[in-house]
Design a protein around this motif. Structure first.
Motif, PDB file in Angstrom:
ATOM      1  N   ARG B  18       0.655  -1.406  -0.529  1.00  0.00           N
ATOM      2  CA  ARG B  18       0.010   0.004   0.240  1.00  0.00           C
ATOM      3  C   ARG B  18       0.734   1.272  -0.004  1.00  0.00           C
ATOM      4  NH1 ARG B  18      -4.092  -0.715   4.936  1.00  0.00           N
ATOM      5  NH2 ARG B  18      -4.698  -2.674   3.875  1.00  0.00           N
ATOM      6  N   LEU B  21       2.266   1.564  -3.227  1.00  0.00           N
ATOM      7  CA  LEU B  21       1.197   2.395  -4.135  1.00  0.00           C
ATOM      8  C   LEU B  21       1.432   4.198  -4.202  1.00  0.00           C
ATOM      9  CD1 LEU B  21      -0.362   1.247  -6.632  1.00  0.00           C
ATOM     10  CD2 LEU B  21      -1.968   0.841  -4.409  1.00  0.00           C
ATOM     11  N   LEU B  22       1.113   3.962  -2.757  1.00  0.00           N
ATOM     12  CA  LEU B  22       1.044   6.323  -2.116  1.00  0.00           C
ATOM     13  C   LEU B  22       2.454   6.224  -2.790  1.00  0.00           C
ATOM     14  CD1 LEU B  22      -0.765   6.937  -0.869  1.00  0.00           C
ATOM     15  CD2 LEU B  22       1.038   7.343   1.629  1.00  0.00           C
ATOM     16  N   LEU B  25       2.322   6.555  -6.706  1.00  0.00           N
ATOM     17  CA  LEU B  25       1.344   7.883  -7.294  1.00  0.00           C
ATOM     18  C   LEU B  25       1.431   9.275  -6.503  1.00  0.00           C
ATOM     19  CD1 LEU B  25      -2.791   7.028  -5.084  1.00  0.00           C
ATOM     20  CD2 LEU B  25      -1.927   7.895  -7.730  1.00  0.00           C
ATOM     21  N   SER B  28       3.944   9.937  -9.359  1.00  0.00           N
ATOM     22  CA  SER B  28       3.212  10.203 -11.532  1.00  0.00           C
ATOM     23  C   SER B  28       2.577  11.426 -10.904  1.00  0.00           C
ATOM     24  CB  SER B  28       1.706   9.376 -11.398  1.00  0.00           C
ATOM     25  OG  SER B  28       1.075   9.731 -10.272  1.00  0.00           O
ATOM     26  N   CYS B  29       1.917  12.185  -9.492  1.00  0.00           N
ATOM     27  CA  CYS B  29       1.407  13.861  -9.309  1.00  0.00           C
ATOM     28  C   CYS B  29       2.434  14.299  -9.993  1.00  0.00           C
ATOM     29  CB  CYS B  29       0.714  13.325  -8.184  1.00  0.00           C
ATOM     30  SG  CYS B  29       0.511  14.500  -7.295  1.00  0.00           S
ATOM     31  N   PHE B  32       3.499  14.830 -13.291  1.00  0.00           N
ATOM     32  CA  PHE B  32       1.982  15.549 -14.154  1.00  0.00           C
ATOM     33  C   PHE B  32       2.535  17.236 -13.741  1.00  0.00           C
ATOM     34  CE2 PHE B  32      -0.479  12.177 -14.262  1.00  0.00           C
ATOM     35  CZ  PHE B  32      -1.026  12.465 -15.193  1.00  0.00           C
ATOM     36  N   CYS B  36       3.606  20.223 -16.920  1.00  0.00           N
ATOM     37  CA  CYS B  36       2.439  21.197 -17.167  1.00  0.00           C
ATOM     38  C   CYS B  36       3.158  22.462 -17.646  1.00  0.00           C
ATOM     39  CB  CYS B  36       1.499  21.927 -16.138  1.00  0.00           C
ATOM     40  SG  CYS B  36       0.102  19.608 -15.976  1.00  0.00           S
ATOM     41  N   ALA B 103      -5.264  43.912 -17.476  1.00  0.00           N
ATOM     42  CA  ALA B 103      -6.470  42.912 -18.477  1.00  0.00           C
ATOM     43  C   ALA B 103      -7.557  42.534 -17.113  1.00  0.00           C
ATOM     44  CB  ALA B 103      -5.125  41.725 -18.795  1.00  0.00           C
ATOM     45  N   ASN B 106      -8.804  41.012 -14.353  1.00  0.00           N
ATOM     46  CA  ASN B 106      -7.727  40.338 -13.560  1.00  0.00           C
ATOM     47  C   ASN B 106      -6.742  41.433 -14.066  1.00  0.00           C
ATOM     48  OD1 ASN B 106      -6.575  37.800 -12.958  1.00  0.00           O
ATOM     49  ND2 ASN B 106      -7.313  37.088 -15.209  1.00  0.00           N
ATOM     50  N   TYR B 107      -5.931  41.574 -12.501  1.00  0.00           N
ATOM     51  CA  TYR B 107      -5.405  43.079 -12.136  1.00  0.00           C
ATOM     52  C   TYR B 107      -3.835  41.920 -12.502  1.00  0.00           C
ATOM     53  CZ  TYR B 107      -9.021  45.993 -11.261  1.00  0.00           C
ATOM     54  OH  TYR B 107      -9.831  46.619 -11.341  1.00  0.00           O
ATOM     55  N   VAL B 110      -0.726  42.276 -17.157  1.00  0.00           N
ATOM     56  CA  VAL B 110      -0.066  43.436 -18.032  1.00  0.00           C
ATOM     57  C   VAL B 110      -0.781  43.631 -19.390  1.00  0.00           C
ATOM     58  CG1 VAL B 110       1.134  45.727 -17.699  1.00  0.00           C
ATOM     59  CG2 VAL B 110       0.309  43.841 -15.551  1.00  0.00           C
ATOM     60  N   PHE B 133       1.590  41.186 -24.005  1.00  0.00           N
ATOM     61  CA  PHE B 133       0.873  40.576 -22.666  1.00  0.00           C
ATOM     62  C   PHE B 133       1.814  39.925 -21.974  1.00  0.00           C
ATOM     63  CE2 PHE B 133      -2.264  38.182 -21.400  1.00  0.00           C
ATOM     64  CZ  PHE B 133      -3.594  38.625 -21.095  1.00  0.00           C
ATOM     65  N   ILE B 138       2.898  40.108 -28.641  1.00  0.00           N
ATOM     66  CA  ILE B 138       1.144  39.565 -29.241  1.00  0.00           C
ATOM     67  C   ILE B 138       1.512  39.286 -30.572  1.00  0.00           C
ATOM     68  CG2 ILE B 138      -0.972  39.905 -30.045  1.00  0.00           C
ATOM     69  CD1 ILE B 138      -1.414  41.598 -26.945  1.00  0.00           C
ATOM     70  N   ASP B 140      -0.562  37.984 -32.468  1.00  0.00           N
ATOM     71  CA  ASP B 140      -2.226  37.565 -32.893  1.00  0.00           C
ATOM     72  C   ASP B 140      -2.526  38.706 -34.124  1.00  0.00           C
ATOM     73  OD1 ASP B 140      -4.808  37.052 -33.869  1.00  0.00           O
ATOM     74  OD2 ASP B 140      -5.545  36.474 -31.506  1.00  0.00           O
TER      75      ASP B 140
END
Lengths: 201, 160
Positions: B18, B21-22, B25, B28-29, B32, B36, B103, B106-107, B110, B133, B138, B140
């Protein structure tokens, strides 16, 4: 197996929170006029029946100085002026909330054996109120001049604590000042100093 | 007695698995969360002119039928103010206006913009806008189209 359930919940939450950053304004929305634009313009702008932009600009500087601002930047040919003042940003509401949360978390910490859970919420300490002003003719060779001013503020937070983690001071927050009274006060002072009646647009 | 010892060793093995397994976890966390925040690959040549740059410059630049540079600058300032920007710096001889805005609501985000106004010829002025931004340029095209649309509107109001 029971001990695994909270671990799994934390895992799911972390995965969910890891990639998302909350509601975000995209840069696309920021270059489009909104419904508030016209109202803001009306609040920030006054017209004066004079030909002399220089006189209006120096009167604006004087009015801002009367309100405790210090002029930081100017450009005479464009009628541009920027000023700022620093003040304390401490509020009773925030201090009371900090006190209540600190008291409750200290109680919690005393009764639980899970270690230090004391939370001290950082409060607003110092603020810089700034103004950006433009005085320019409404049209070229026009007798009327337009003064538009924008007030905004930057707020710095003090230090805090969350359990054993110390939160250092200096976190910054910025906001536009949309309180019509501030603008009215400024324009009242400005019209007094130029002996002219300010007209609303 | 022997029976109890066997049972207890069996339960020890299950707690160990157990715990394993913890840890798996947690690992893997962590993995992850690292995934990001993957850093962006650096551009191969930082200062070399690329086709992309030419494209960006094209969409950032527009020529207007305005003979007086000062009038154009005043139009730029009005347009920026209408969009809620704070004019931070303005320099008439250089034809440069710098503005910023938060923006909202959402202060923490900027947006910054620098606009340069140049006399193209006797009857035209060229206006170039660079927008950021949160310290990232930017790219776009729609953002610049929106800005120039507001600018055109501001010139139109100024003339009438």
């Amino acid at each position: 197996m029971r001990s695994l359930t909270p671990a799994f919940a934390v895992f799911v939450l972390l995965v969910a929170a890891g990639c998302s950053t909350g509601p975000k304004t995209t840069s696309k929305d920021l270059f489009v006029l909104t419904e508030d634009s016209a109202a803001n313009k009306a609040m920030q702008t006054r017209l004066f029946e004079t030909k002399n932009t220089n006189e209006l600009l120096s009167a604006s500087a004087a009015a801002l100085q009367d309100l405790g601002f210090q002029v930081t930047e100017t450009d005479r040919s464009l009628g541009f002026l920027r000023a700022a003042k620093e003040r304390s940003a401490r509020e009773y509401g925030q201090e009371i909330r900090r006190g209540i949360v600190a008291f409750l978390t200290t109680l919690l910490s005393a009764f639980s054996q899970g270690g230090n859970t004391i939370v001290l919420i950082p409060v607003d300490l110092q603020q810089q109120i700034a103004a950006s002003l433009i005085a320019q003719p409404v049209q070229e060779d026009d007798k009327r001049q337009e003064v538009r001013i924008v007030f905004y503020r930057l707020v710095w937070k003090g230090d805090g604590q969350s359990g054993d983690t110390y939160l250092p001071p200096g976190e910054q927050r910025m906001e536009m000042l949309r309180d019509a009274e501030i603008y009215q006060q400024f324009f009242a002072r400005l019209s007094k100093s130029v002996f002219l009646e300010a007209e609303k647009i | 007695m022997i029976d109890r010892a066997v049972r207890s060793s069996g339960s020890g093995a299950s707690t160990r698995s157990r715990r394993l397994l913890l840890w798996a976890l947690v690992a893997s966390c962590l993995l992850f969360s690292f995934a990001c925040a993957k850093p962006k690959p650096e551009p191969p040549a930082l200062l070399a002119p690329t086709e992309e740059q030419m494209k960006i410059r094209n969409m950032q630049t527009r020529t207007f039928d305005i003979s007086d540079r000062k009038v154009a600058m005043r139009g730029v300032i009005s347009a920026l103010q209408d969009l809620g920007f704070i004019i931070e710096r303005a320099n008439e001889p250089l034809g440069m206006v710098t503005g910023a805005r938060f923006a909202e609501p959402n202060y923490y985000d900027v947006v910054g913009i620098t606009v340069t106004v140049r006399q193209a010829n006797a009857s035209q002025t060229t206006i170039r806008a660079n927008a950021l931004f949160n310290n990232e340029p930017i790219t776009d095209p729609e953002v610049y189209r929106n800005f120039f649309a507001t600018l055109e509107r501001s010139f139109f109001i100024g003339r009438n």
